[in-house]
Design an enzyme around this catalytic site. Structure first.
Site, PDB file in Angstrom:
ATOM      1  CG  ASN A   1      -3.874   4.948  -0.936  1.00 33.78           C
ATOM      2  OD1 ASN A   1      -3.445   3.900  -0.482  1.00 33.78           O
ATOM      3  ND2 ASN A   1      -3.084   6.015  -1.059  1.00 33.78           N
TER       4      ASN A   1
ATOM      5  CG  ASP B   1       5.636   5.750  -0.253  1.00 36.21           C
ATOM      6  OD1 ASP B   1       4.941   5.809  -1.289  1.00 36.21           O
ATOM      7  OD2 ASP B   1       5.923   6.747   0.430  1.00 36.21           O
TER       8      ASP B   1
HETATM    9  C1  FPP Z   1       2.416   3.451  -2.569  1.00 35.78           C
HETATM   10  O1  FPP Z   1       3.148   3.882  -3.697  1.00 35.78           O
HETATM   11  C2  FPP Z   1       1.743   2.207  -2.812  1.00 35.78           C
HETATM   12  C3  FPP Z   1       0.374   2.012  -2.853  1.00 35.78           C
HETATM   13  C4  FPP Z   1      -0.594   3.082  -2.654  1.00 35.78           C
HETATM   14  C5  FPP Z   1      -0.223   0.705  -3.156  1.00 35.78           C
HETATM   15  C6  FPP Z   1       0.446  -0.500  -2.589  1.00 35.78           C
HETATM   16  C7  FPP Z   1       0.056  -1.662  -3.410  1.00 35.78           C
HETATM   17  C8  FPP Z   1       0.843  -2.667  -3.780  1.00 35.78           C
HETATM   18  C9  FPP Z   1       2.261  -2.802  -3.365  1.00 35.78           C
HETATM   19  C10 FPP Z   1       0.310  -3.708  -4.700  1.00 35.78           C
HETATM   20  C11 FPP Z   1      -0.243  -4.978  -4.201  1.00 35.78           C
HETATM   21  C12 FPP Z   1      -0.307  -5.251  -2.776  1.00 35.78           C
HETATM   22  C13 FPP Z   1      -1.193  -6.083  -2.190  1.00 35.78           C
HETATM   23  C14 FPP Z   1      -1.123  -6.345  -0.736  1.00 35.78           C
HETATM   24  C15 FPP Z   1      -2.272  -6.749  -2.913  1.00 35.78           C
HETATM   25  P1  FPP Z   1       2.815   5.296  -4.350  1.00 35.78           P
HETATM   26  O2  FPP Z   1       1.864   5.093  -5.459  1.00 35.78           O
HETATM   27  O3  FPP Z   1       2.327   6.247  -3.291  1.00 35.78           O
HETATM   28  O4  FPP Z   1       4.202   5.734  -4.879  1.00 35.78           O
HETATM   29  P2  FPP Z   1       4.734   7.232  -5.074  1.00 35.78           P
HETATM   30  O5  FPP Z   1       4.819   7.833  -3.694  1.00 35.78           O
HETATM   31  O6  FPP Z   1       6.064   7.028  -5.705  1.00 35.78           O
HETATM   32  O7  FPP Z   1       3.760   7.946  -5.970  1.00 35.78           O
END
Ligand code: FPP
Length: 234
Positions: free
Chosen positions: A68, A20
């Site tokens: 998501n 996250d």
């Molecule tokens: C949460 O951060 C992260 C995600 C929804 C996506 C996770 C994806 C990756 C780490 C990229 C690649 C991974 C793989 C396995 C191919 P957020 O966007 O919710 O962050 P925030 O809470 O700060 O907005």
């Protein structure tokens, strides 16, 4: 402590990670969220490599949740193309390096060409025994349990056991996670491995996912190694 490489003697068999903080990492730098996800992808590669090096047997990362899809169309599109890139290009290296790939989640909303590529790699790596890497994609713990219960209903069983449920989940035959790490200061489970985490240890850190590196992983494992797991016993 293993003196040669600072790895604690008592390491978790299965580590789960809620990656996250990509969005906040980008915002802090005045960058678009998509660049935060790209940096998150780089952290993912680093951490998979390090887990393998440490000797973790199973790693599950939460890459895309059932919730998501509610993000903006442009962010979902960017995330999808990133997932595709990793699933196709990066997993080739993993498979060659002895990692067994598994996907936890419902792939029916993904392009069929991508699903074919993913399945090819799952099949190719099924006998690898270096480490099992599970990528939770379009995954939600409640959806997983509902799918499992429906599967059991269709099988005609009149009464089910806990083992029946475990065997009907995406994680069938995998050990439950010993340690679940969540980055970015949030302290929620967010529908991740609901059934499997009944006795997991949680480790929360304020570090944003793109900044979570080998040193941070070792800190989490060291903290885990000091905990006394009781499994409901006194
Ligand atoms: C949460 O951060 C992260 C995600 C929804 C996506 C996770 C994806 C990756 C780490 C990229 C690649 C991974 C793989 C396995 C191919 P957020 O966007 O919710 O962050 P925030 O809470 O700060 O907005």
């Amino acid at each position: 402590m293993d003196k040669r490489n600072d790895i604690p003697a008592h390491i978790p068999t299965h580590v789960g990670i809620i990656m996250d903080g990509n969005g906040r990492w980008a915002k802090k730098r005045g960058l678009p969220r998509t660049l935060g996800h790209k940096a998150g992808g780089e952290a993912f590669v680093k951490i998979v490599t390090e887990c393998r090096k440490i000797g973790i047997k199973c790693l599950t990362v939460y890459a895309f949740s059932t919730e998501n899809w509610k993000r903006s169309e442009s962010e979902v599109t960017a995330l999808m193309s990133l997932m595709k890139e990793y699933m196709v290009r990066y997993t080739d290296d993993l498979v060659k390096n002895g990692i067994r790939l598994r996907i936890l989640g419902d792939l029916s909303r993904f392009e069929s060409a991508t699903v074919d590529e993913i399945n090819k790699r799952i099949e190719l790596s099924k006998n690898n025994d270096g480490m099992t890497l599970c990528i939770a994609l379009n995954y939600g713990g409640r959806a997983e349990l509902t799918t499992a219960v429906n599967k059991l209903l269709r099988s005609g069983k009149q009464e089910i056991t806990e083992q029946d449920i475990s065997d009907a989940l995406y994680t069938a035959s995998l050990p439950d996670p010993d340690l679940i790490i969540r980055t970015s200061g949030e302290q929620r489970t967010s529908n991740f491995l609901l059934w499997q985490s009944a006795y997991s240890e949680y480790y929360f850190t304020d570090v944003l996912w793109p900044d979570f590196d080998e040193k941070e992983l070792r800190k989490a494992i060291e903290e885990y190694s000091k905990r006394n797991r009781r499994f409901g016993n006194s």
